[in-house]
Scaffold this motif. Sequence first.
Motif, PDB file in Angstrom:
ATOM      1  N   ARG A   1       2.777  11.163   0.885  1.00 42.57           N
ATOM      2  CA  ARG A   1       1.885  10.339   0.065  1.00 42.57           C
ATOM      3  C   ARG A   1       1.717  10.901  -1.339  1.00 42.57           C
ATOM      4  O   ARG A   1       1.677  10.161  -2.321  1.00 42.57           O
TER       5      ARG A   1
ATOM      6  N   ALA B   1      -4.038  -8.156  -0.368  1.00 31.96           N
ATOM      7  CA  ALA B   1      -5.355  -7.942   0.225  1.00 31.96           C
ATOM      8  C   ALA B   1      -6.418  -8.727  -0.541  1.00 31.96           C
ATOM      9  O   ALA B   1      -6.276  -8.961  -1.751  1.00 31.96           O
TER      10      ALA B   1
ATOM     11  N   GLU C   1      -6.338  -1.457  -3.677  1.00 30.94           N
ATOM     12  CA  GLU C   1      -5.681  -0.359  -2.968  1.00 30.94           C
ATOM     13  C   GLU C   1      -4.179  -0.598  -2.816  1.00 30.94           C
ATOM     14  O   GLU C   1      -3.510   0.110  -2.067  1.00 30.94           O
ATOM     15  N   GLN C   2      -3.649  -1.603  -3.497  1.00 34.87           N
ATOM     16  CA  GLN C   2      -2.232  -1.918  -3.407  1.00 34.87           C
ATOM     17  C   GLN C   2      -1.577  -1.778  -4.781  1.00 34.87           C
ATOM     18  O   GLN C   2      -2.242  -1.613  -5.799  1.00 34.87           O
ATOM     19  N   TRP C   3      -0.229  -1.834  -4.754  1.00 32.49           N
ATOM     20  CA  TRP C   3       0.547  -1.758  -5.993  1.00 32.49           C
ATOM     21  C   TRP C   3       1.484  -2.957  -6.051  1.00 32.49           C
ATOM     22  O   TRP C   3       1.965  -3.445  -5.020  1.00 32.49           O
TER      23      TRP C   3
ATOM     24  N   PRO D   1      -1.721  -1.311 -10.394  1.00 30.83           N
ATOM     25  CA  PRO D   1      -2.510  -1.285  -9.160  1.00 30.83           C
ATOM     26  C   PRO D   1      -3.348  -2.554  -9.030  1.00 30.83           C
ATOM     27  O   PRO D   1      -3.853  -3.085 -10.014  1.00 30.83           O
TER      28      PRO D   1
ATOM     29  N   ARG E   1       0.853  -1.184   0.000  1.00 34.06           N
ATOM     30  CA  ARG E   1       0.000   0.000   0.000  1.00 34.06           C
ATOM     31  C   ARG E   1       0.892   1.238   0.000  1.00 34.06           C
ATOM     32  O   ARG E   1       2.090   1.158   0.318  1.00 34.06           O
TER      33      ARG E   1
ATOM     34  N   LYS F   1       0.771   3.486   2.169  1.00 34.61           N
ATOM     35  CA  LYS F   1       1.208   3.662   3.552  1.00 34.61           C
ATOM     36  C   LYS F   1       2.477   2.864   3.838  1.00 34.61           C
ATOM     37  O   LYS F   1       3.374   3.326   4.545  1.00 34.61           O
ATOM     38  N   ASP F   2       2.582   1.635   3.278  1.00 41.60           N
ATOM     39  CA  ASP F   2       3.791   0.822   3.472  1.00 41.60           C
ATOM     40  C   ASP F   2       5.005   1.528   2.870  1.00 41.60           C
ATOM     41  O   ASP F   2       6.085   1.563   3.478  1.00 41.60           O
TER      42      ASP F   2
END
Length: 639
Positions: free
Chosen positions: A411, A478, A432-434, A429, A399, A401-402
Amino acid sequence: MTTTTERHIVIGTAGHVDHGKTALIRALTGVETDRLAEEKKRGISIDLGFAPFRLPSGEVAGVVDVPGHERFISNMLAGIGGIDLVLLVIDVGEGVMPQTREHLQILQLLEIPRGIVVLTKCDLAEDDWIDIVEEEIRDEVAGTFLSGAPFCRVSALTGAGLPDLLSTIEATLNILPAKDPAGPLRLPVDRTFSVPGFGTVITGTLLSGTVRPGETVEVQPPGEKCRVREVQVHGRKVEAACAGQRVALNLAGLERSALQRGSVVGTPGIFEQTERIDARLTLLSDAPRPLHFRDPVHLYLGTARVVGVIALLDRDELKPGESAIVQIHLDRPLVAHREDRYIVRSYSPMTTIGGGKVLDPAPLKHRRFRAEIMQGLAELESGEKAFLLQKLSALGVARIKDLEQLSGLGRERIGDHLEKLRDEGRIMPLAEQWVDAETLASWRHRLIEETGRFHDANPLAPGIPHATLRGVLPGNLAPKGFDQLLTELISEGELAGQGEWLKRPDFVPTPSAEQAREIEQIEAAYREAGFLAKNKQEMLERLGLDPARAETCLTFLFGTGRLVKLNEESFFDEATYALAVKALRVHFATQPTLTLGQFRDTLGSARKPMQALLEHFDALKYTMRKGDERVAWKLPTEP
């Protein structure tokens, strides 16, 4: 109120002991920065001093006055990081001295952006002499970041030259870029104390982010969360403090004994302590000797000071003047981020020997003399995009955030890099992750291959269960990302979905002749038993079938819908189950509630299979249990 449109500047001093740094700051600000009794008694600075400095434009800058004595170099290092402009103070009566040179080396290694050379005590020297001293100093700073810096001649005693110094400071500050207050909060602690009635107070230079009263912050070490009771900038309460300001925070619920110089106040969940870093290390050309593998050094990063052991990765020694990528193992944890500058001093006797930049604050332990490791570290050093790409590859999926936690970037900045990398086709993507493109391609191939292997091993199963296929990929992916990946594979015709199973589009479960006979036996037995079907073990014993062999036949019957699994032990044949669903609809057409006993009597069954059936209906949300009764919830429509 502090706003993000203001410029926030911190000015620092540097120079040899007794060259007039504190007197200069007193003359410029009216503040006595020597606050300790011993400092006033001895007439020298021992610890850091701080003062607000109002510029001619009306802006207020923070000033950090550092000690010049060699014995207090660690205190100097705790305060000099994070400054925007340094005043290198030199007494014209003495010229360049040992701590002048060491401070200059430190400033150079820390990449302080701008500086002004201030010649002090000029009231005690003739102009000709000052000209000679200035020429010597210009030779000394040649090749450093001060090679083109302005020189100012002043006397803190008479005030001569101070107006010129003020205008020079302002002109230099005007060309500095504004700081971004949008990143994660990061405040290295350089001083802690207690105020009666208020509790613990910490001070520091806010390197990134914004802090407000009432916010929850995390302090590393000790790794505790606490609430900000009050925020002050230059002794006055503010509603917000932004990156680039000298800040004092009153922290609620944290004992002063838990804090230390070197702790970091930050956004919760962003910063972690590390016991090793990958870094670029440059040894000064006048270092007294080479550094060898596993040599200990004193390492200064932010306001922290630890002992580090240097692991040279591509050589056995680092000679004076050389630079290399190294891994540094720390004797106790500290908070570090990519691009942080640091200083190393020899273990004994202590003298500044080099410094550099953090490349990775949380690396794996590396083996030496590995070309692939050195290539990866070189790529890591090449820029922010390369760092983010390499971290994505290492994590598998992440994410924002990570990546914020690992990189220390804001961000918005991370998002810009990710979008560019996506446009280049290097990352993609997933919800919500990459994930990097190579990893994504390998995952797609793995899911397709694993589905095929499952078909080979389980030829009667309708497909591979969703949960089983999910276990093929890393746990940090996720659920939404996995579902997106499956949706894409299904839409592209690589996989097909069938209820809770996934299969290859061309796969059809095909039993052998012997399996077909056993399947017919099982189905007939359940059809004949109807609502009086016993548990799985009893039914198979009656048929004389081996439970292990029968399991594959049962799986086939479930997949084709010819048997309906209520739980792991209770099953009904398709027709019996359809009668049960019809009876459920009929009952609730005239009755508001249903008990287990009522349904058992209606269907002429036994308690155990009826309990399994009603719990199955609850799971499907056909019914909702309320005590010993059930009410209709989302009854199925009549087929």
